[in-house]
Design an enzyme around this catalytic site. Structure first.
Site, PDB file in Angstrom:
ATOM      1  N   GLU A  60       1.191  -1.222  -0.035  1.00 50.71           N
ATOM      2  CA  GLU A  60      -0.142  -0.187   0.001  1.00 50.71           C
ATOM      3  C   GLU A  60       1.225   1.152   0.142  1.00 50.71           C
ATOM      4  O   GLU A  60       0.791   2.563  -0.337  1.00 50.71           O
ATOM      5  CB  GLU A  60      -0.978   0.010   0.682  1.00 50.71           C
ATOM      6  CG  GLU A  60      -2.481  -0.966   1.264  1.00 50.71           C
ATOM      7  CD  GLU A  60      -1.530  -2.188   1.348  1.00 50.71           C
ATOM      8  OE1 GLU A  60      -0.932  -2.647   1.936  1.00 50.71           O
ATOM      9  OE2 GLU A  60      -3.088  -3.248   1.448  1.00 50.71           O
ATOM     10  N   HIS A 129     -10.547  -4.537   9.936  1.00 46.62           N
ATOM     11  CA  HIS A 129     -11.456  -4.368   8.891  1.00 46.62           C
ATOM     12  C   HIS A 129     -12.819  -3.250   8.784  1.00 46.62           C
ATOM     13  O   HIS A 129     -13.216  -3.301   7.455  1.00 46.62           O
ATOM     14  CB  HIS A 129     -11.545  -5.383   7.579  1.00 46.62           C
ATOM     15  CG  HIS A 129     -10.627  -6.666   7.355  1.00 46.62           C
ATOM     16  ND1 HIS A 129      -9.105  -6.947   8.233  1.00 46.62           N
ATOM     17  CD2 HIS A 129      -9.768  -6.381   6.528  1.00 46.62           C
ATOM     18  CE1 HIS A 129      -8.083  -7.103   7.622  1.00 46.62           C
ATOM     19  NE2 HIS A 129      -9.046  -7.475   6.592  1.00 46.62           N
TER      20      HIS A 129
END
Lengths: 325, 355
Positions: A60, A129
Site C-alpha cells: 500500500e 477491517h
C-alpha cells in the site's frame, strides 16, 4: 436514466473518464485480472489493457507513493484501496506527499489523484477491517473527500474527483456496492462541495454522510410515524464542505443531529458541531447531538457489533432529545 | 588511472578534456562554497529550521547529475542543496529558499528540505526518510506510460534502505521495468547510527531481493562517478530497466547544523582522516596538478569565480522580499470551485469565505 448498482455506477464513472482522458489509469490490488476485490472494475482490464488497469503488489505504501509520483508528473491515477483500512499503511504518502506537494512547491506540482475504496464497517469483519477513515484524510489541508451514498452520487462524484486537480479521496461502502438506484445516462458529473437534501422536513435536521444516509432515512421514516418530519442532509462532500446547506437546514429546524459511522473524538461531527456553534449559535433551540460508533474498536460478535454501530434507534432517540421529547 | 598525454589543450584524463575537468572542479568548489555560506548564514540566523550540508559529498552531486539530460528527472531527500544546483537551479534561487524568501525556488514555502524546480527536472527535496523512493518510481512510471526516453534518478541516504518504502518501490520498479536509477549516497551513517549497526548485509545486497542489479562507485572520485553515471544513464535510457547504485562517500559535517562533526558516534580521528584523504575536491585538484592540467593560478581563479558566484547568490537572497502574507492560503488547493468551503479555520476572508 438506468437502474444501476452502486458498484456499476462507479465502474461507469471510471470508464467515462478513461474514455475521455488517456492520462487516467487505475492501479490497486486485484483491480485487473480479478476484476476488483468487490468487482468494481469488472471488465476494465479487457477494455483498457494492462497499461491502464494495473494489478499492484500488496504494497500500500509503495503503490500509493508510485501513484502520487505519477500524478506529480501529470498523470491522473485512480489509486484503489481494497479498503481504506489498508490505506493507513499508506498515509505517509497521502499526507506528507500528496496533500502537501502543491504547497511546498509553491504551486509547481499539483497532484491530481483519486484514492478510492470502501470505508467503515461491513458485517462482522472485526476491528482491523471496520473503521471509518474519513478523519485521517480530511484532517490534512490539501486533501478533498467525498462520500457518495447512492449510485447516482457514486457516478457523479467519482467523475468529478477524477477531473479535479487535487488529491480527492472517494470513500465508498462495502454494504453500498449492491444498492440499486437510478443513474443518469451519459456524462454525469456532480461538483464537489454540494450537499444534497435526501429528505425534506422542518422539525429536526439529521446531517450525515456516506452510508449513514440510509440509516438517517430509516430513522426519519420512523420519526414520521410520530409526525416528526426530519430534514436529512447528505453532505456528499466533507471537504469542500457545503456550509451554506448546513446553515440553511439549521435555520429552518433549529435542531441538529450529526450522524456518522466513525468514532466521535475529532470526528467529522466534531467539526460540524464547531462550525454550527461558530456560525449559527443563535439559531439553535438545543445543543447539537452526535450519533457515532461507540468509542471502542469494532468487536466481532454480532450482538456487540450491532451495539457498537450507530443504529436507527440511536438516531431516533437523538432526534427526540434535541426536540426535548 | 590513465595519465594525460599530448599538449595542454588536448591531453585527457580518463576520456575527459581539460575544460571538462576544470568544469567539474569548478562545480565542486561552487558547491563547497555554497554550503560554507549556508553554514555561516545559519549561524547568524538567516537560515532557520533543519539544514543538512553536503560538504564532503560534492563529487556525487557533480558526478551523478551533470551527465544527465536537462529533461531527465531527479528526486532526492533533504541533503539536496548542491544536487539542486547541479540539476540547474541557480545558487541564488536555492539560497533565497534557504533564507525563506519569495524568490526562493519554492517561494519560501519549502526551505532547505523542499527545493523544487520542475522546469529543470528537479523534483525535490523530500523530508521523510525514504518517502521520495516510491515517488521516484512514480515519476519513472509516468515516463514509461507516455513512452518518453527520459530517465529518473532517485537519491537516498544509506538509512533509507531500511524503510519499507524502499523494498516496495524497488520491487514495483523491477516488475514494471521502470527507467529509474536508485542511488544511495552511502556516507556510512544515518544521522548518528552507523549503517553496519542497522544492517545485517552489505549495501550491495539490498537490491538483489528485487532482482535489480547493484553497482558500487567511489563517490569521492568525481571522474569515476561521472563516467559511471554517463554510461549507466544511457543504458537505462536504452531499456536496461531499474538500477541500484551504492555510491560510497563521507559526510564532513554533522548530520544537521545542531549535530557536532564528531562525537559519540564517530571519532575525531575518523573524520580528520577522511577530510585529509577523501576530500573530492583535493582528489581531483591533486590529480590535475600532478598531470599538469591545472596550475595554482588557475585553481585560485576557479575558486575566486565560485566565491563571487556564491556571494552573488547570498546578495540575491538578502535582497529578495519575504513572501507576501496575503499568499498564506495560496497553493493549498489547485482547484477551488464556487461550492463548499475548503478552509475551516474560521479566518474568513483569508481563505475561508469563498463559496
Amino acid at each position: 436514466m438506468a437502474e444501476l448498482t452502486y458498484r456499476e455506477a462507479l465502474n461507469a464513472a471510471m470508464c467515462q473518464e478513461m474514455d475521455r482522458d488517456d492520462s487516467v489509469f487505475l492501479m490497486g490490488e486485484e483491480v485487473a485480472e480479478y476484476d476488483g476485490a468487490y468487482k468494481v472494475s469488472r471488465g476494465m482490464l479487457e477494455r483498457y489493457g494492462d497499461r491502464r488497469v494495473v494489478d499492484s503488489p500488496i504494497s500500500e505504501l509503495g503503490f500509493t507513493g508510485l501513484c502520487v509520483g505519477a500524478a506529480m508528473a501529470g498523470l491522473r491515477p485512480i489509486c484503489e484501496f481494497m479498503t481504506f483500512n489498508f490505506s493507513i499503511l499508506a498515509l505517509d504518502q497521502v499526507i506528507n506527499s500528496a496533500a502537501k506537494m502543491l504547497y511546498m512547491t509553491n504551486g509547481q506540482v499539483p497532484v491530481p489523484i483519486v484514492f478510492r475504496g470502501p470505508t467503515g464497517a461491513a458485517l462482522q469483519l472485526s476491528a482491523q477491517h471496520s473503521q471509518a477513515c474519513e478523519t485521517y484524510y480530511v484532517h490534512s489541508p490539501g486533501v478533498k473527500l467525498v462520500t457518495p451514498a447512492t449510485p447516482a452520487d457514486a457516478k457523479g462524484l467519482l467523475a468529478a474527483a477524477i477531473r479535479d486537480d487535487d488529491p480527492v479521496a472517494v470513500m465508498e461502502g462495502e454494504l453500498l456496492y449492491n444498492v440499486r438506484g437510478e443513474v443518469p445516462d451519459g456524462e454525469h458529473v456532480i461538483p464537489l462541495g454540494v450537499a444534497d437534501r435526501k429528505r425534506a422536513g422542518n422539525d429536526v435536521s439529521i446531517v450525515t454522510h456516506g452510508k449513514m444516509v440510509h440509516v438517517a432515512l430509516q430513522a426519519a421514516a420512523t420519526l414520521a410515524r410520530e409526525e416528526i418530519e426530519a430534514d436529512v442532509l447528505d453532505l456528499r462532500s466533507i471537504r469542500p464542505l457545503d456550509v451554506d446547506a448546513i446553515l440553511e437546514s439549521v435555520a429552518r429546524t433549529n435542531r441538529v443531529v450529526y450522524l456518522e459511522e466513525g468514532w466521535p473524538f475529532a470526528g467529522v461531527g466534531a467539526q460540524i458541531v464547531a462550525l454550527i456553534q461558530d456560525e449559527a449559535f443563535d439559531e439553535l433551540d438545543a445543543p447539537v447531538v452526535r450519533v457515532t460508533q461507540a468509542d471502542v474498536p469494532m468487536p466481532y460478535a454480532k450482538n456487540l457489533e450491532q451495539l457498537a454501530k450507530p443504529s436507527v434507534k440511536a438516531v431516533v432517540d437523538a432526534c427526540k432529545r434535541v426536540l426535548y421529547l | 588511472m590513465a595519465q594525460g598525454t599530448g599538449t595542454a589543450t588536448t591531453r585527457m584524463v580518463d576520456g575527459f578534456t581539460r575544460d571538462e575537468l576544470h568544469a567539474l572542479l569548478f562545480d565542486m568548489i561552487l558547491y563547497r562554497r555554497f554550503e560554507e555560506k549556508a553554514e555561516e548564514a545559519y549561524a547568524i540566523g538567516k537560515i532557520g529550521g533543519f539544514c543538512h550540508l553536503h560538504i564532503g559529498q560534492e563529487a556525487l552531486a557533480a558526478g551523478s547529475i551533470k551527465p544527465l539530460r536537462e529533461d531527465d528527472l531527479v528526486i532526492t531527500a533533504y541533503r539536496e542543496h548542491t544536487q539542486a544546483i547541479a540539476k540547474g537551479i541557480s545558487p541564488g534561487a536555492v539560497m533565497a529558499e534557504l533564507y525563506g524568501r519569495a524568490d526562493g525556488c519554492s517561494g519560501g514555502r519549502g526551505g532547505s528540505m523542499h527545493l523544487f524546480d520542475t522546469t529543470v527536472g528537479f523534483w525535490g527535496g523530500h523530508g521523510i526518510v525514504g518517502g521520495q523512493i516510491p515517488l521516484g518510481a512514480g515519476l519513472a512510471w509516468a515516463i514509461k506510460y507516455r513512452g518518453g526516453d527520459q530517465i529518473c534518478v532517485c537519491f537516498m541516504g544509506d538509512a533509507a534502505v531500511n524503510q519499507g518504502a524502499f523494498l516496495e518501490a524497488l520491487n514495483m520498479s523491477a516488475i514494471w521495468h521502470l527507467p529509474v536509477i536508485y542511488v544511495v549516497e552511502n556516507n556510512g551513517y544515518g544521522m548518528g547510527t552507523a549503517f553496519s549497526r542497522v544492517s545485517a548485509t552489505e549495501m550491495e545486497a539490498r537490491s538483489g531481493a528485487c532482482g535489480i542489479p547493484a553497482h558500487t562507485v567511489n563517490g569521492q572520485d568525481v571522474v569515476a562517478t561521472h563516467r559511471f553515471f554517463a554510461e549507466l544513464a544511457e543504458r537505462v535510457r536504452a531499456g536496461a530497466g531499474p538500477q541500484f547504485v551504492n555510491a560510497v562517500t563521507y559526510r564532513f559535517r554533522g548530520h544537521s547544523m545542531s549535530d557536532p562533526v564528531s562525537g559519540t558516534y564517530r571519532s575525531k580521528e575518523e573524520v580528520d582522516s577522511a577530510v585529509e584523504a577523501q576530500d573530492p575536491i583535493k582528489i581531483l585538484r591533486d590529480r590535475l596538478m600532478d598531470t599538469g592540467l591545472l596550475t595554482q593560478e588557475e585553481l585560485e581563479t576557479l575558486d575566486a569565480e565560485a566565491r563571487a558566484a556564491i556571494e552573488g547568490a547570498a546578495e540575491f537572497a538578502d535582497a529578495s522580499p519575504l513572501p507576501d502574507p496575503s499568499t498564506l492560503y495560496d497553493h493549498v488547493y489547485a482547484e477551488i470551485n464556487e461550492h463548499g468551503r475548503l478552509f475551516l479555520d474560521g479566518r474568513g476572508s483569508q481563505g475561508g469565505s469563498h463559496g
